[in-house]
Motif scaffolding. Structure first.
Motif, PDB file in Angstrom:
ATOM      1  N   GLY A  57       0.800  -1.215   0.000  1.00 61.23           N
ATOM      2  CA  GLY A  57       0.000   0.000   0.000  1.00 61.23           C
ATOM      3  C   GLY A  57       0.832   1.263   0.000  1.00 61.23           C
ATOM      4  N   VAL A  58       0.145   2.391  -0.011  1.00 58.84           N
ATOM      5  CA  VAL A  58       0.788   3.705  -0.048  1.00 58.84           C
ATOM      6  C   VAL A  58       0.958   4.219   1.381  1.00 58.84           C
ATOM      7  CG1 VAL A  58       0.700   6.029  -1.007  1.00 58.84           C
ATOM      8  CG2 VAL A  58      -0.369   4.129  -2.241  1.00 58.84           C
ATOM      9  N   VAL A  59       2.129   4.703   1.703  1.00 50.37           N
ATOM     10  CA  VAL A  59       2.401   5.219   3.043  1.00 50.37           C
ATOM     11  C   VAL A  59       2.329   6.735   3.046  1.00 50.37           C
ATOM     12  CG1 VAL A  59       3.873   3.252   3.566  1.00 50.37           C
ATOM     13  CG2 VAL A  59       4.909   5.353   2.708  1.00 50.37           C
ATOM     14  N   ALA A  60       2.184   7.312   4.232  1.00 52.71           N
ATOM     15  CA  ALA A  60       2.129   8.762   4.377  1.00 52.71           C
ATOM     16  C   ALA A  60       3.527   9.363   4.365  1.00 52.71           C
ATOM     17  CB  ALA A  60       1.420   9.137   5.674  1.00 52.71           C
ATOM     18  N   GLU A  61       3.631  10.575   3.862  1.00 50.94           N
ATOM     19  CA  GLU A  61       4.893  11.298   3.918  1.00 50.94           C
ATOM     20  C   GLU A  61       5.207  11.659   5.376  1.00 50.94           C
ATOM     21  OE1 GLU A  61       4.404  14.717   1.475  1.00 50.94           O
ATOM     22  OE2 GLU A  61       4.623  13.608  -0.415  1.00 50.94           O
ATOM     23  N   ASN A  62       6.504  11.672   5.698  1.00 51.79           N
ATOM     24  CA  ASN A  62       6.952  12.087   7.036  1.00 51.79           C
ATOM     25  C   ASN A  62       6.158  11.379   8.130  1.00 51.79           C
ATOM     26  OD1 ASN A  62       8.682  14.064   5.800  1.00 51.79           O
ATOM     27  ND2 ASN A  62       6.895  15.370   5.539  1.00 51.79           N
ATOM     28  N   ASN A  63       6.092  10.057   8.007  1.00 49.05           N
ATOM     29  CA  ASN A  63       5.222   9.287   8.895  1.00 49.05           C
ATOM     30  C   ASN A  63       5.867   8.829  10.186  1.00 49.05           C
ATOM     31  OD1 ASN A  63       6.922   7.323   7.911  1.00 49.05           O
ATOM     32  ND2 ASN A  63       5.330   6.092   6.933  1.00 49.05           N
ATOM     33  N   PHE A  64       7.110   9.250  10.457  1.00 48.66           N
ATOM     34  CA  PHE A  64       7.789   8.792  11.663  1.00 48.66           C
ATOM     35  C   PHE A  64       8.701   9.882  12.201  1.00 48.66           C
ATOM     36  CE2 PHE A  64      10.925   6.624  14.220  1.00 48.66           C
ATOM     37  CZ  PHE A  64      10.211   5.630  14.866  1.00 48.66           C
ATOM     38  N   SER A  65       8.484  10.272  13.447  1.00 51.86           N
ATOM     39  CA  SER A  65       9.354  11.272  14.080  1.00 51.86           C
ATOM     40  C   SER A  65       9.457  10.984  15.568  1.00 51.86           C
ATOM     41  CB  SER A  65       8.812  12.689  13.852  1.00 51.86           C
ATOM     42  OG  SER A  65       7.533  12.844  14.452  1.00 51.86           O
ATOM     43  N   THR A  66      10.549  11.424  16.180  1.00 52.61           N
ATOM     44  CA  THR A  66      10.743  11.236  17.612  1.00 52.61           C
ATOM     45  C   THR A  66      11.206  12.553  18.234  1.00 52.61           C
ATOM     46  OG1 THR A  66      13.110  10.702  17.756  1.00 52.61           O
ATOM     47  CG2 THR A  66      11.623   8.944  17.023  1.00 52.61           C
ATOM     48  N   THR A  67      11.140  12.624  19.553  1.00 54.52           N
ATOM     49  CA  THR A  67      11.633  13.790  20.276  1.00 54.52           C
ATOM     50  C   THR A  67      13.102  13.647  20.630  1.00 54.52           C
ATOM     51  OG1 THR A  67      10.928  12.829  22.388  1.00 54.52           O
ATOM     52  CG2 THR A  67       9.361  14.285  21.261  1.00 54.52           C
ATOM     53  N   SER A  68      13.717  12.539  20.241  1.00 55.33           N
ATOM     54  CA  SER A  68      15.128  12.314  20.540  1.00 55.33           C
ATOM     55  C   SER A  68      16.006  13.260  19.730  1.00 55.33           C
ATOM     56  CB  SER A  68      15.504  10.862  20.222  1.00 55.33           C
ATOM     57  OG  SER A  68      16.887  10.649  20.397  1.00 55.33           O
ATOM     58  N   SER A  69      17.213  13.483  20.217  1.00 55.95           N
ATOM     59  CA  SER A  69      18.170  14.340  19.501  1.00 55.95           C
ATOM     60  C   SER A  69      19.008  13.550  18.516  1.00 55.95           C
ATOM     61  CB  SER A  69      19.095  15.045  20.502  1.00 55.95           C
ATOM     62  OG  SER A  69      19.842  14.084  21.255  1.00 55.95           O
ATOM     63  N   THR A  70      18.842  12.225  18.495  1.00 57.92           N
ATOM     64  CA  THR A  70      19.613  11.395  17.582  1.00 57.92           C
ATOM     65  C   THR A  70      18.783  10.192  17.168  1.00 57.92           C
ATOM     66  OG1 THR A  70      21.763  10.288  17.276  1.00 57.92           O
ATOM     67  CG2 THR A  70      20.650   9.958  19.386  1.00 57.92           C
ATOM     68  N   GLY A  71      19.283   9.440  16.203  1.00 57.86           N
ATOM     69  CA  GLY A  71      18.578   8.258  15.734  1.00 57.86           C
ATOM     70  C   GLY A  71      17.567   8.579  14.648  1.00 57.86           C
ATOM     71  N   ILE A  72      16.931   7.542  14.127  1.00 55.69           N
ATOM     72  CA  ILE A  72      15.943   7.692  13.060  1.00 55.69           C
ATOM     73  C   ILE A  72      14.773   8.540  13.544  1.00 55.69           C
ATOM     74  CG2 ILE A  72      14.270   6.442  11.648  1.00 55.69           C
ATOM     75  CD1 ILE A  72      16.234   4.174  11.476  1.00 55.69           C
ATOM     76  N   GLY A  73      14.360   9.510  12.733  1.00 55.08           N
ATOM     77  CA  GLY A  73      13.212  10.336  13.054  1.00 55.08           C
ATOM     78  C   GLY A  73      13.452  11.403  14.090  1.00 55.08           C
ATOM     79  N   SER A  74      14.718  11.631  14.455  1.00 57.59           N
ATOM     80  CA  SER A  74      15.004  12.584  15.525  1.00 57.59           C
ATOM     81  C   SER A  74      14.826  14.022  15.076  1.00 57.59           C
ATOM     82  CB  SER A  74      16.428  12.387  16.043  1.00 57.59           C
ATOM     83  OG  SER A  74      17.375  12.663  15.023  1.00 57.59           O
ATOM     84  N   GLN A  75      14.490  14.879  16.043  1.00 52.99           N
ATOM     85  CA  GLN A  75      14.317  16.299  15.747  1.00 52.99           C
ATOM     86  C   GLN A  75      15.622  16.934  15.311  1.00 52.99           C
ATOM     87  OE1 GLN A  75      12.582  17.936  19.350  1.00 52.99           O
ATOM     88  NE2 GLN A  75      10.526  17.755  18.483  1.00 52.99           N
ATOM     89  N   GLY A  76      16.727  16.476  15.888  1.00 50.23           N
ATOM     90  CA  GLY A  76      18.013  17.061  15.543  1.00 50.23           C
ATOM     91  C   GLY A  76      18.411  16.823  14.108  1.00 50.23           C
ATOM     92  N   ASN A  77      17.745  15.851  13.454  1.00 51.21           N
ATOM     93  CA  ASN A  77      18.091  15.529  12.069  1.00 51.21           C
ATOM     94  C   ASN A  77      17.099  16.093  11.073  1.00 51.21           C
ATOM     95  OD1 ASN A  77      20.268  14.079  12.960  1.00 51.21           O
ATOM     96  ND2 ASN A  77      19.142  12.157  13.078  1.00 51.21           N
ATOM     97  N   ALA A  78      16.109  16.865  11.550  1.00 56.05           N
ATOM     98  CA  ALA A  78      15.127  17.449  10.638  1.00 56.05           C
ATOM     99  C   ALA A  78      15.773  18.515   9.771  1.00 56.05           C
ATOM    100  CB  ALA A  78      13.976  18.048  11.441  1.00 56.05           C
TER     101      ALA A  78
END
Length: 383
Positions: free
Chosen positions: A297-318
């Motif tokens: 199926g089709v997934v949503a854009e920007n479908n994963f984020s975290t409040t962490s400063s590192t790692g996948i989906g982290s705010q520090g990597n936005a």
């Protein structure tokens, strides 16, 4: 030795919605989740899908780890202890318990993870420091303050082409709120071993727990692979495990009546009756990793984020604007290599326009081949 795919998304042909006229879709239902899974009440939001269309999505926010979930063990402290599990893809490939026999087998192949006294060399991929040894067992520290936000289309839509799931690609979310990711990074690529616990999960460098397996049916895998471990989660090969990021449900390796699923496609899914109604759905396989290899199926854009400063989906990597922030694909590359995104970016900085890959690999403690394999490919420009 075999090589695993890097964490990039590849489009593969699959049946379109038009070819399945009788498809009835069991939509994502928050009531099917464990009541304590969410730290905020699920919300309905407008979202954009990756095929360019607009839709409504459920916005799920979960904690770093579900309350009461037993995790571990991961890396044993020495070769005489038993740790978690690992799916070795080199010579004598297979699923193994992290014990003396396993680590001595790896040492015979040139991957020594213990010192002269038999102590396992352990490093924390979330520490911001690259591993000091060539081969370490990776074990991140949990961060109880981290929350994770995910978007899933309420009404799933079949895609024109399937989305391939490479290393650490986003698969979905389990019914207790734990994120699900595709195959973990290979020791053959990084030299380091990101140990999984006996349920097939571990902690991201960002401090949150996630799975690399259908953990509620991991007993089936253990039986197939001949590995004796004891996941504390209730095992049920017929039960729903969660929802993929395209909104379609994920089940264990058997149908609700205990029969083996038939007519599975390349993503290990098919159309049929389930405990959630008649819908396209995925089934776990009987070998590790027992997750779908692609999403239909089709997934949503920007479908994963975290409040962490590192790692996948982290705010520090936005990305904060043109030329700023973390380039696309670098979060996944850092995860594959077992290093922080900050260390990856710093290692690639140079005096010239092009980074010195060999020097960067040496600084990060990985091979040049592993670094080149993990990094996103540059876009192809028309001539």
């Amino acid at each position: 030795m075999s090589q695993r795919p890097v964490g990039r998304l590849i489009l593969l042909p699959i049946l379109s919605m038009a070819t399945i006229p009788m498809l009835v879709s069991a939509h994502v239902d928050p009531t099917k989740f464990t009541p304590s899974a969410f730290v905020e009440k699920p919300a309905v939001v407008e979202c954009n899908l990756e095929d360019g269309s607009s839709a409504q999505c459920y916005k799920f926010t979960v904690a770093y780890q579900p309350e009461g979930l037993e995790i571990g063990p991961f890396c044993p402290s020495n070769i005489d202890e038993k740790g978690g599990i690992w799916d070795w893809d080199g010579e004598k490939a297979g699923l193994y318990r992290l014990d003396r026999d396993f680590f001595e087998m790896l040492a015979d192949q040139g991957y020594r993870f213990y010192d002269k006294d038999g102590r396992i060399v352990i490093s924390d991929p979330g520490s911001g420091q690259p591993p000091e040894a060539d081969h370490t067992c990776l074990m991140a520290t949990p961060d109880k303050d981290v929350t994770i936000t995910m978007l899933l289309p309420i009404e799933p839509r079949m895609a024109e082409k399937a989305l391939s799931l490479g290393t650490v690609a986003k698969v979905g979310v389990a019914l207790d709120g734990v994120p699900i990711f595709a195959d973990a990074p290979s020791v053959l690529d990084t030299g380091h071993l990101p140990a999984l616990d006996v349920c097939g999960g571990h902690i991201d460098p960002g401090g949150w727990y996630h799975w690399h397996a259908t953990s509620t049916d991991i007993a089936t895998v253990e039986k197939t692979e001949g590995v004796a471990v004891n996941c504390a989660l209730a095992q049920d090969a017929t039960a729903a495990f969660g929802f993929a990021f395209d909104g379609f449900p994920m089940f264990g390796s058997l149908e609700a009546d205990g029969s083996k699923p038939e007519g599975l496609d390349k993503c290990h899914g098919h159309m049929g009756e389930t405990r959630l109604g008649k819908t396209y759905h995925y089934h776990a396989s009987t070998e590790f990793p027992n997750l779908p290899t692609c999403l239909s199926g089709v997934v949503a854009e920007n479908n994963f984020s975290t409040t962490s400063s590192t790692g996948i989906g982290s705010q520090g990597n936005a990305r904060r604007g043109p030329g700023q922030g973390m380039p696309p694909g670098f979060e996944e590359a850092a995860q594959i290599l077992g290093v922080s995104t900050e260390d990856l970016m710093n290692a690639l900085k140079g005096n010239g326009q092009r980074p010195n890959i060999a020097a960067a690999a040496e600084k990060l403690g990985v091979t040049e081949k592993a670094l080149r394999s993990a990094l996103p490919q540059p876009p192809q420009h028309a001539r």
